[in-house]
Design a protein around this motif. Structure first.
Motif, short mmCIF file in Angstrom:
data_model
loop_
_atom_site.label_atom_id
_atom_site.label_comp_id
_atom_site.label_asym_id
_atom_site.label_seq_id
_atom_site.Cartn_x
_atom_site.Cartn_y
_atom_site.Cartn_z
N LEU A 62 0.86 -1.18 0.00
CA LEU A 62 0.00 0.00 0.00
C LEU A 62 0.90 1.22 0.00
O LEU A 62 1.88 1.28 0.74
CB LEU A 62 -0.88 0.00 1.25
N TYR A 63 0.55 2.20 -0.84
CA TYR A 63 1.32 3.45 -0.88
C TYR A 63 0.33 4.60 -0.98
O TYR A 63 -0.58 4.59 -1.82
CB TYR A 63 2.26 3.46 -2.09
N TRP A 64 0.51 5.61 -0.12
CA TRP A 64 -0.33 6.80 -0.11
C TRP A 64 0.57 8.01 0.00
O TRP A 64 1.57 7.98 0.73
CB TRP A 64 -1.29 6.75 1.08
N LYS A 65 0.25 9.07 -0.76
CA LYS A 65 1.06 10.28 -0.71
C LYS A 65 0.16 11.50 -0.77
O LYS A 65 -0.76 11.56 -1.58
CB LYS A 65 2.06 10.31 -1.87
N TRP A 66 0.45 12.47 0.09
CA TRP A 66 -0.21 13.76 0.08
C TRP A 66 0.83 14.82 -0.28
O TRP A 66 1.97 14.78 0.20
CB TRP A 66 -0.78 14.09 1.46
N LYS A 67 0.43 15.73 -1.16
CA LYS A 67 1.31 16.83 -1.54
C LYS A 67 0.47 18.10 -1.52
O LYS A 67 -0.64 18.13 -2.00
CB LYS A 67 1.89 16.59 -2.93
N ALA A 109 2.77 23.18 -3.56
CA ALA A 109 4.07 22.53 -3.46
C ALA A 109 5.12 23.25 -4.30
O ALA A 109 4.85 23.71 -5.40
CB ALA A 109 3.97 21.08 -3.90
N ASP A 110 6.33 23.34 -3.75
CA ASP A 110 7.49 23.91 -4.43
C ASP A 110 8.44 22.76 -4.74
O ASP A 110 9.02 22.18 -3.81
CB ASP A 110 8.16 24.95 -3.52
N PHE A 141 5.51 17.23 1.40
CA PHE A 141 4.69 16.05 1.15
C PHE A 141 4.75 15.14 2.37
O PHE A 141 5.65 15.24 3.20
CB PHE A 141 5.14 15.29 -0.11
N VAL A 142 3.80 14.24 2.44
CA VAL A 142 3.78 13.18 3.43
C VAL A 142 3.43 11.90 2.68
O VAL A 142 2.50 11.91 1.86
CB VAL A 142 2.74 13.43 4.56
N LEU A 184 6.85 6.04 7.24
CA LEU A 184 6.22 7.35 7.09
C LEU A 184 7.32 8.33 6.73
O LEU A 184 8.33 8.41 7.43
CB LEU A 184 5.54 7.76 8.40
N LEU A 185 7.14 9.05 5.61
CA LEU A 185 8.12 10.04 5.16
C LEU A 185 7.48 11.42 5.14
O LEU A 185 6.32 11.57 4.75
CB LEU A 185 8.63 9.71 3.76
#
Length: 154
Positions: A16-21, A25-26, A31-32, A69-70
């Motif tokens: 599973l992969y989820w990303k919020w930007k 954004a620059d 992002f998370v 978590l990044l």
């Protein structure tokens, strides 16, 4: 597998992969992202009467997962936290194999991208294993690319 007639190996996995930007954004930051992967393996090991001592047929079952978590908190800087768990039943070949028991790892990391062609990561690992106890390590990773690569936003 070829350890015995009708011996089978089955491997199952899911990720599973989820990303919020941010809409503002620059260069892709901030992002998370959250990533999780799990894996299960069932291995039928055939008997080996020629081994010393002879080994019986057995079923080895291994499974594990990790989650990380990044947070890209500003352009070219990413901080992360990763947790891992793995387990495997004891094998007849080596019942004290440290990689067959339960083990966990927690890893905080800081990554810097000097350019779109390179990265430098500092990571600390805390490991705990059922058969090996505690272990601490610090890693420095330097990565760079040479030659053509796919176009992407940096």
């Amino acid at each position: 597998n070829d350890t015995a007639a009708h011996a089978r190996t089955e491997i199952y996995g899911v990720d599973l992969y989820w990303k919020w930007k941010s809409a503002h954004a620059d260069a892709g930051f901030p992002f998370v992202s959250l990533q999780t992967e799990a894996l299960y393996q069932h291995f039928d090991a055939g008997a080996d009467p020629t081994a010393t001592p002879p080994l019986p047929a057995e079923k080895l079952k291994d499974w594990g997962f990790y989650s990380q978590l990044l947070w890209g908190f500003k352009p070219r800087w990413v901080v992360g936290l990763r947790g891992e768990y793995a387990d495997g039943n004891k094998g007849a070949d080596d019942p004290n194999d440290v990689f067959r028991g339960q083990r966990t790892r927690v890893s905080p990391a800081l990554t810097f991208y000097p350019s779109e062609f390179s990265k430098v990561r500092l990571q600390y690992n805390y490991d705990h294993g059922e058969l090996f106890g505690e272990d601490h390590s610090v890693w420095l990773q330097v990565e760079f690319l040479l030659g053509a690569h796919g176009a992407h936003k940096f």
